[in-house]
Structures are given as structure tokens and as C-alpha cells.
Design an enzyme around this catalytic site. Structure first.
Site, PDB file in Angstrom:
ATOM      1  N   CYS A  63     -41.691   6.075 -22.363  1.00 18.98           N
ATOM      2  CA  CYS A  63     -41.807   7.512 -22.632  1.00 18.98           C
ATOM      3  C   CYS A  63     -41.361   8.314 -21.411  1.00 18.98           C
ATOM      4  O   CYS A  63     -41.063   7.760 -20.348  1.00 18.98           O
ATOM      5  CB  CYS A  63     -43.239   7.866 -22.997  1.00 18.98           C
ATOM      6  N   ALA A  66     -43.255   7.680 -18.264  1.00 17.09           N
ATOM      7  CA  ALA A  66     -42.832   6.442 -17.610  1.00 17.09           C
ATOM      8  C   ALA A  66     -41.572   6.662 -16.792  1.00 17.09           C
ATOM      9  O   ALA A  66     -41.413   6.105 -15.701  1.00 17.09           O
ATOM     10  CB  ALA A  66     -42.604   5.343 -18.651  1.00 17.09           C
ATOM     11  N   ARG A  97     -43.899  -1.958 -11.169  1.00 15.60           N
ATOM     12  CA  ARG A  97     -42.467  -2.204 -10.938  1.00 15.60           C
ATOM     13  C   ARG A  97     -42.175  -2.866  -9.589  1.00 15.60           C
ATOM     14  O   ARG A  97     -41.033  -3.028  -9.214  1.00 15.60           O
ATOM     15  CB  ARG A  97     -41.686  -0.900 -11.061  1.00 15.60           C
ATOM     16  N   HIS A 197     -36.604  10.822 -16.519  1.00 19.37           N
ATOM     17  CA  HIS A 197     -35.745  10.791 -15.338  1.00 19.37           C
ATOM     18  C   HIS A 197     -35.164  12.185 -15.072  1.00 19.37           C
ATOM     19  O   HIS A 197     -35.167  12.673 -13.941  1.00 19.37           O
ATOM     20  CB  HIS A 197     -34.569   9.823 -15.524  1.00 19.37           C
TER      21      HIS A 197
END
Length: 482
Positions: A63, A66, A97, A197
Site C-alpha cells: 500500500c 508501505a 527490509r 513513493h
């Protein structure tokens, strides 16, 4: 017996037709646009992308939250990133990550810590602005060496109308101008993590760059570069930085693995932005080119062939000193690379690979596999856009199966029919394929290995692929087709 290119194309189309049969007509029509075979000479891969996933299928996407917190902002080590909303989102994205960093956790670095406003029912009803203010006050007392705060909005924030911008401005003034960035990255926005992003890039533009030069004392050189879009997973950015510095460049910023807020603030002073993950950071790279006149170049440090090409392309933006430095670096590591290839290529040559990953990996890692004599027979993006598939044409071969936002069912069927020697995808797919008896590597965070970037990383990459494919454990289990 291997198939010819034309036979492969026919096989791929038959396979696509087969997986589409299980869907209702409307769904099959929608999914058909995302599946295809690359035709050599075409300007893109012939599939639709960046479209909302079909409800009811098992998508592998994330999403917007994220994309912002988990990818762009989260690795900035000296800032505290508040997951503003219920506890679950922050918990799920907590240090997932492997963004390596140098610092003392809880003192001057906070990447592997979770900060959440832990929304309860009363916060949904009455709003969470006062709670957010209290959290920021507590952060200032408990973690006085933090250099800034971001507010990563979860879904409820956008639904109840909390004014995180007002809270951020108020608290920034109280804390003598500390950088506090409100990020409207509610998970329901957009079709995948890709919008997150973009939103995060825009907040860097608006809340970091547009606040003026905070480091006028910073001394510039003609060889300053910023690494953009490398999240230092398993130490990737460090392996890349070594090569840039060895060729004579000075890295003044890393975005955002092992990065700091000061590095972000100084980035507009770079002479060149070297962009690793195009998908997540092309927005801010284009902005810096338009506003500050900083050119950018996408580079690929997976495998010696692509490393050499990228070093020379980067050097082409500088003078002969840097060009000579690039050739010196290439020559320095060539013997090491030849030894790695000599060791592993006989064990991996002609092995086939199917990929399904996010960001840049569906195309960038192809060269590394080919350096080892392996063939990528299928690839696709979780959240790619059309320009990603255009860039992929430079990497894939005629007849490669292409699948965008592939569903769990489709991917399993493709693997079952094509029978690759290796699948490279994410954690959600890992155990499915391993239980099917298919060798697998987790290509989002390198299966707890890495780095995979740079010359040092290629040696680890080759070892890991060999370890996956030639592991004797596969002799103890059987794939469904055996």
C-alpha cells in the site's frame, strides 16, 4: 529439449489462455491485458500496468504507507518515523527490509525501532491530533538526539480528517525549527505502494528542500554525487559507494539507506544524481534536474557486465580524471570477477529463472544471471509503470513471458508449466514454491544475505544462487511435475 523462440511464444500464449479460463469473463478480460510475451523490437513489453488489482485475487502488492514508510522515509536513520494510526501497520513494517545503518540504535539512529500512535476507538471518534502532539513531546524528552520527525499516515487518518500538517508546523516552531514532515500516505490511496513513493518524494521536496539551505558551510567539490534510491539492503549502498569513491567521486548523500536528514538537505548541491531504484525515486530526481539543474543517470550495479557499463556512463558526466578512475576500478576487480564466474558458471550455466519482484529488480538483476550463464524466462513487476516495462526491453530476450501484478494462482501455474530451475520473488511466495520443490531466492531482501550490489556483492549473489539451485535438499523432495 529446449524450445525455439517461436515455440516458446506459442507455449506462453497457451499458458496465458489456460490461466485465464478459471476467471469470470470480465476478470479474464482485465487480467489478459497484464499478461504477454515480449516481442523483440517492440518499444515496451506489451502489458498494461499501474492499474488497480482485481478484487478477490491474491495480489502481492503493498500500500501507499508501505511505499512511504517502508521504502523512502523509513531508512533515514537519524529521524523518528511515527506510524500514525493503529498499531498493526507499524508492527508489520518494523525493520522488515534490512536497511543497514551505522549508528547507536535508540540514541542517534532509529531505523529498527517502531514508533506508533496506537490508535484506539476513542481516537477514531475524537481525533488523534492531541495524541500526536503528546507523542512528539515524549519523543523530544526520550530521544533528544533525533534530527527530525516524520508522520506516516495510516488509513484512518485520511478518513477522520486529522490535520497532521497543522500539528507538524506547530511542533516544528516549538522545537526551534526542527524538521517535522507530515506524509499523507494513507494505505487506501492509489493502486499500490508506488503512490507512496511519489507522495514521499513530494514531501521531501516541500518540507525539506523548500525550507532553504540549512548547511551554508558545506564545502563543495567538482566530484560530488548523491546516491538516490538505494536502501542499503544487506549493505548494498555501501558496496556501491566503495566503487564510486574508488573512481574519484565524493558521495555526499545516500537516499535513503544509511542516510541522514543532513544528506537529504545537501543533495541539491550535488553535481550528479546516480539513481538506482528508478521507480521509487525518479520523481525527486526529475525535480532536482528541473529546479537545480542536476542531471541524473540510472545505474545498475548487479553483475560485472552492468557494473562496467554503469561506471563508464557515470564517468562520462565528469572529466578525464574520473574516466580514468572508472577504468582503473574495472581493471582492479576483473580478475576477481573472472574467478567468481569460473567457479560458478559451470554449475549454473543454462539454468532458467523466473522473477517477480518490485522496484528495479525484475530487469536489473537479469544481467547478473546472464553473467553466470543463466537465462531469465519470465519476469514482471508488482507495481511497475509503463516506463518500467519500456526500460525492461533492454534486458529481456525475445519470447520472455511477462506478467504484471501477477496473482498467486497465475504465478503458481506459470512456474508449474515452465518448470524453471529457480524462482526469485518475495517472502509471500517463498514458502509456496519451496513446498512445491522449487529452488527459491527471496529477491526483496536477499534472503537475509547480501549485499548483491557491486563487485563484492556479485560474489555473494553467485554463491547464493548456486546454494539455492544445487542444494542437495531438493533430492529429498519432489516438485508436482516430477
Amino acid at each position: 529439449m529446449s524450445l525455439t523462440v517461436e515455440e516458446t511464444k506459442v507455449r506462453n500464449q497457451e499458458l496465458i489462455d489456460e490461466v485465464l479460463k478459471v476467471y469470470p469473463d470480465k476478470t479474464a478480460k482485465r487480467r489478459a491485458k497484464h499478461l504477454g510475451t515480449y516481442e523483440e523490437g517492440k518499444p515496451d513489453c506489451g502489458v498494461k500496468s499501474n492499474i488497480k488489482s482485481v478484487p478477490g485475487v491474491m495480489t502481492i502488492r503493498g500500500c501507499a504507507y508501505a511505499g512511504s514508510k517502508g521504502v523512502v522515509w523509513g531508512p533515514i536513520k537519524d529521524m523518528i518515523h511515527i506510524s500514525h494510526g493503529p498499531v498493526g501497520c507499524g508492527q508489520y513494517s518494523w525493520a522488515a527490509r534490512r536497511n543497514y545503518y551505522i549508528g547507536t540504535t535508540g540514541i542517534d539512529s532509529f531505523v529498527t525501532m517502531q514508533f506508533t500512535s496506537d490508535f484506539q476507538e476513542k481516537d477514531i471518534v475524537f481525533g488523534g491530533d492531541k495524541k500526536l502532539e503528546k507523542i512528539m513531546d515524549e519523543i523530544q524528552v526520550l530521544f533528544p538526539l533525533n534530527k527530525g520527525i516524520t508522520v506516516q499516515s495510516e488509513c484512518p487518518i485520511g478518513l477522520i480528517g486529522d490535520d497532521i500538517e497543522a500539528v507538524s508546523k506547530k511542533k516544528s516552531k516549538e522545537y526551534d525549527g526542527k524538521t517535522i514532515v507530515p506524509v499523507r500516505c494513507e494505505g487506501f490511496r492509489g493502486v499500490s505502494q508506488s503512490l507512496g513513493h511519489h507522495i514521499a518524494n513530494d514531501t521531501i521536496r516541500d518540507w525539506v528542500f523548500d525550507k532553504g539551505d540549512k548547511h551554508p558551510e558545506f564545502v563543495l567539490t567538482p566530484y560530488d554525487v548523491a546516491i538516490i534510491g538505494d536502501y542499503n539492503i544487506g549493505g548494498d549502498a555501501w558496496a556501491s559507494r566503495i566503487l564510486l569513491e574508488e573512481m574519484g567521486l565524493r558521495v555526499i548523500a545516500q537516499w535513503s539507506g544509511d542516510g541522514s536528514i543532513a544528506e537529504l538537505e545537501n543533495s541539491p548541491k550535488a553535481k550528479l544524481n546516480v539513481l538506482h531504484c528508478y521507480r521509487s525515486m525518479n520523481y525527486i530526481s526529475r525535480h532536482m534536474e528541473e529546479k537545480y539543474g542536476i542531471p541524473w543517470v540510472e545505474y545498475n550495479f548487479f553483475g560485472p557486465s552492468k557494473i562496467e557499463a554503469s561506471l563508464r556512463e557515470i564517468a562520462g558526466h565528469f572529466d578525464d580524471k574520473i574516466k580514468e578512475g572508472a577504468e582503473r576500478v574495472i581493471a582492479k576487480y576483473r580478475k576477481m570477477m573472472d574467478a567468481v564466474i569460473e567457479k560458478y558458471k559451470p554449475r549454473l550455466a543454462e539454468k532458467t529463472v523466473m522473477l517477480f519482484v518490485g522496484g528495479l529488480r525484475p530487469r536489473h538483476v537479469i544481467g547478473a544471471y546472464e553473467d553466470l550463464g543463466m537465462n531469465v524466462v519470465g519476469t514482471g513487476y508488482e507495481f511497475g509503470h509503463n516506463d518500467d516495462y519500456q526500460r525492461t526491453t533492454h534486458y529481456v530476450k525475445d519470447g520472455t513471458l511477462i506478467y504484471d501484478d501477477v496473482t498467486g494462482y497465475e504465478f503458481e501455474k506459470f512456474v508449474e508449466k515452465i518448470q524453471p530451475d529457480l524462482v526469485g520473488s518475495g517472502i509471500k511466495e517463498k514458502y509456496v514454491f519451496q513446498k512445491m520443490g522449487v529452488p527459491f531466492r527471496q529477491m526483496h531482501s536477499w534472503d537475509y544475505s547480501g549485499p548483491y550490489h557491486g563487485y563484492d556483492g556479485f560474489a555473494i549473489f553467485a554463491r547464493d544462487m548456486d546454494m539455492a539451485i544445487n542444494n542437495p535438499v531438493w533430492g529429498l523432495t519432489k516438485a508436482p511435475w516430477k
